[in-house]
Scaffold this active site. Structure first.
Site, PDB file in Angstrom:
ATOM      1  N   TYR A 260      16.284 -34.630   7.485  1.00  0.00           N
ATOM      2  CA  TYR A 260      16.363 -33.493   7.419  1.00  0.00           C
ATOM      3  C   TYR A 260      15.888 -32.651   8.570  1.00  0.00           C
ATOM      4  O   TYR A 260      14.989 -32.879   9.158  1.00  0.00           O
ATOM      5  CB  TYR A 260      15.565 -32.768   6.066  1.00  0.00           C
ATOM      6  CG  TYR A 260      16.123 -33.189   4.732  1.00  0.00           C
ATOM      7  CD1 TYR A 260      17.198 -32.815   4.377  1.00  0.00           C
ATOM      8  CD2 TYR A 260      15.256 -33.913   3.883  1.00  0.00           C
ATOM      9  CE1 TYR A 260      17.979 -33.213   3.130  1.00  0.00           C
ATOM     10  CE2 TYR A 260      15.756 -34.342   2.730  1.00  0.00           C
ATOM     11  CZ  TYR A 260      17.109 -33.916   2.421  1.00  0.00           C
ATOM     12  OH  TYR A 260      17.484 -34.201   1.039  1.00  0.00           O
TER      13      TYR A 260
ATOM     14  N   HIS B 207      16.838 -28.650   9.212  1.00  0.00           N
ATOM     15  CA  HIS B 207      16.681 -27.107   9.109  1.00  0.00           C
ATOM     16  C   HIS B 207      16.448 -26.619  10.453  1.00  0.00           C
ATOM     17  O   HIS B 207      15.460 -25.682  10.640  1.00  0.00           O
ATOM     18  CB  HIS B 207      15.705 -27.147   8.247  1.00  0.00           C
ATOM     19  CG  HIS B 207      15.769 -27.782   6.737  1.00  0.00           C
ATOM     20  ND1 HIS B 207      16.923 -26.943   5.989  1.00  0.00           N
ATOM     21  CD2 HIS B 207      15.472 -28.406   6.190  1.00  0.00           C
ATOM     22  CE1 HIS B 207      16.808 -27.912   4.731  1.00  0.00           C
ATOM     23  NE2 HIS B 207      16.158 -28.936   4.924  1.00  0.00           N
TER      24      HIS B 207
END
Ligand SMILES: NC(=O)c1ccc[n+]([C@@H]2O[C@H](COP(=O)([O-])OP(=O)(O)OC[C@H]3O[C@@H](n4cnc5c(N)ncnc54)[C@H](O)[C@@H]3O)[C@@H](O)[C@H]2O)c1
Length: 370
Positions: free
Chosen positions: A94, A96
């Site tokens: 992840y 982001h």
């Protein structure tokens, strides 16, 4: 390929990027796996289990970062990890990036190749590496809701199912996507009186087919929300408009209509929340009260159940990780073009359009690079 996995260093992050079972899959496919000692203990996986599965255990994160061709993680790297970035390294995690400019800059200047879980979009428009966390958050929302409705935890003292001769608790779910559907399943299973709302009539038709007379589906309008809130015991906020802040469906003035001790679990808090009075909370102090209504707004709900979260996440990442490991990033993307959507940075180019837009930076289509 040499595949690496380190212990997560973010505060209170107990998930890990690979399980011992994943290690076996990579080893059986002919890869070498490097695991940092104790990487999986937070999720209940011992170093011995990784070793037995065929991993090489290394004492420090530096040895794993420096020794692997692809790093598989859970959370975005923190500043103390930026020094490990290099041009020939693939990072699968992840990221982001739109919320983290320093990380974006560090990745671009190092030339690291990255594939972000959250931007990988399948042909049917699903986001397969986000879905498991939404499933978990949806199911947890009812479990946590049941707990914080208990009087000692600040709630109104209502049992979700009631008992014969007493009313069931009324659960109102705003948003019938992955979170909402999973919340619905558990709330129905626990015997609550469930109403679920969406603006997507196809989703409501699907739930009506699946749950039949056990739930009430309603089109999501201000009037329907206001009315449902006035009798609700537990409200689940699970709306999403992709790429945008969550719509504020629960206005501050509606709280005055709600029963004292009723509870709002705003799962959409990571997109700003769908309640005007929402603010982010953490597992160590998850609730606060406004106008007598208890709010639960934890931004990383799956963190409460790291064992299940790790297994669910890695079930979803394994297939893509194996594709990249077997063919290399470039060949894997050419063979299965869905993978291009996950590529966020490549040898100094910013290859995710939404990230480029949010920083007003140049975007490069990864398909033009390889
Ligand atoms: N807090 C956490 O730990 C956590 C964990 C996972 C997901 N989430 C968040 O939960 C939210 C929901 O995720 P999801 O995977 O279920 O998304 P999803 O896209 O599967 O579902 C969202 C649903 O909201 C509906 N919607 C949009 N506008 C609406 C409106 N005005 N009224 C009613 N419904 C409306 C959409 O039609 C869709 O069905 C997201 O913000 C996601 O980031 C939070």
């Amino acid at each position: 390929m040499k595949v690496g996995c380190v212990k997560e260093i973010k505060n209170n992050e107990f998930r890990v990027g690979m399980t011992p079972s994943n290690v076996k899959s990579y080893v059986n496919a002919g890869h070498e796996v490097l695991i940092e000692k104790d990487a999986g203990v937070g999720s209940g996986f011992s170093t011995e289990e990784y070793e037995k599965a065929g991993a090489k255990i290394l004492d420090t994160a530096k040895e794993v970062w420096d020794g692997c061709d692809m790093m598989i993680k859970v959370k975005e790297p923190l500043p103390e990890e930026y020094a490990y970035f290099r041009k020939d390294l693939i990072l699968f995690t992840y990221l982001h990036l739109a919320a983290d400019r320093p990380l974006t800059d560090a990745m671009l200047s190092s030339g690291i190749k990255s594939v972000a879980y959250e931007t990988l979009i399948e042909r049917n428009r699903s986001i397969p590496l986000l879905a498991p966390m939404s499933q978990i958050a949806g199911r947890l929302s009812i479990q946590e809701g049941a707990k914080y409705l208990e009087k000692p935890f600040g709630g109104s003292g209502v049992l979700l199912s009631g008992v014969p001769g007493t009313p069931k608790a009324k659960v109102v779910i705003l948003g019938a996507g992955t979170v909402g559907t999973n919340a619905c399943k558990i709330a129905v299973g626990m015997g609550a009186d469930v109403t679920i709302m969406d603006i997507n009539l196809e989703r409501l038709a699907y739930l009506d087919d699946v749950f039949g007379a056990r739930i009430q589906t309603l089109y999501s309008t201000d009037a329907n929300i206001e009315e449902a809130l006035s009798t609700a015991d537990l409200v689940i906020g699970s709306v999403l408009i992709p790429g945008k802040a969550a719509p504020k469906l629960i206005k501050r003035e509606y709280l005055k209509l709600m029963k004292p001790g009723s509870l709002i679990v705003d799962v959409a808090v990571d997109q700003g929340g769908c309640c005007e009075t929402t603010k982010v909370t953490y597992h160590d102090n998850p609730t606060f009260e406004v106008d007598g209504v208890v709010h639960y707004c934890v931004g990383n709900m799956p963190g409460a159940v790291p064992r299940t979260s790790t297994i669910a996440l890695t079930n979803a990442t394994l297939k893509y990780g194996l594709m990249i490991a077997s063919k290399g990033l470039e060949e894997a993307c050419r063979g299965y073009d869905v993978l291009y959507s996950g590529v966020n940075t490549y040898e100094g180019a910013l290859t995710c359009e939404n990230v480029a837009l949010s920083y007003n930076m140049d975007y490069t289509d990864p398909k033009s690079l390889f």
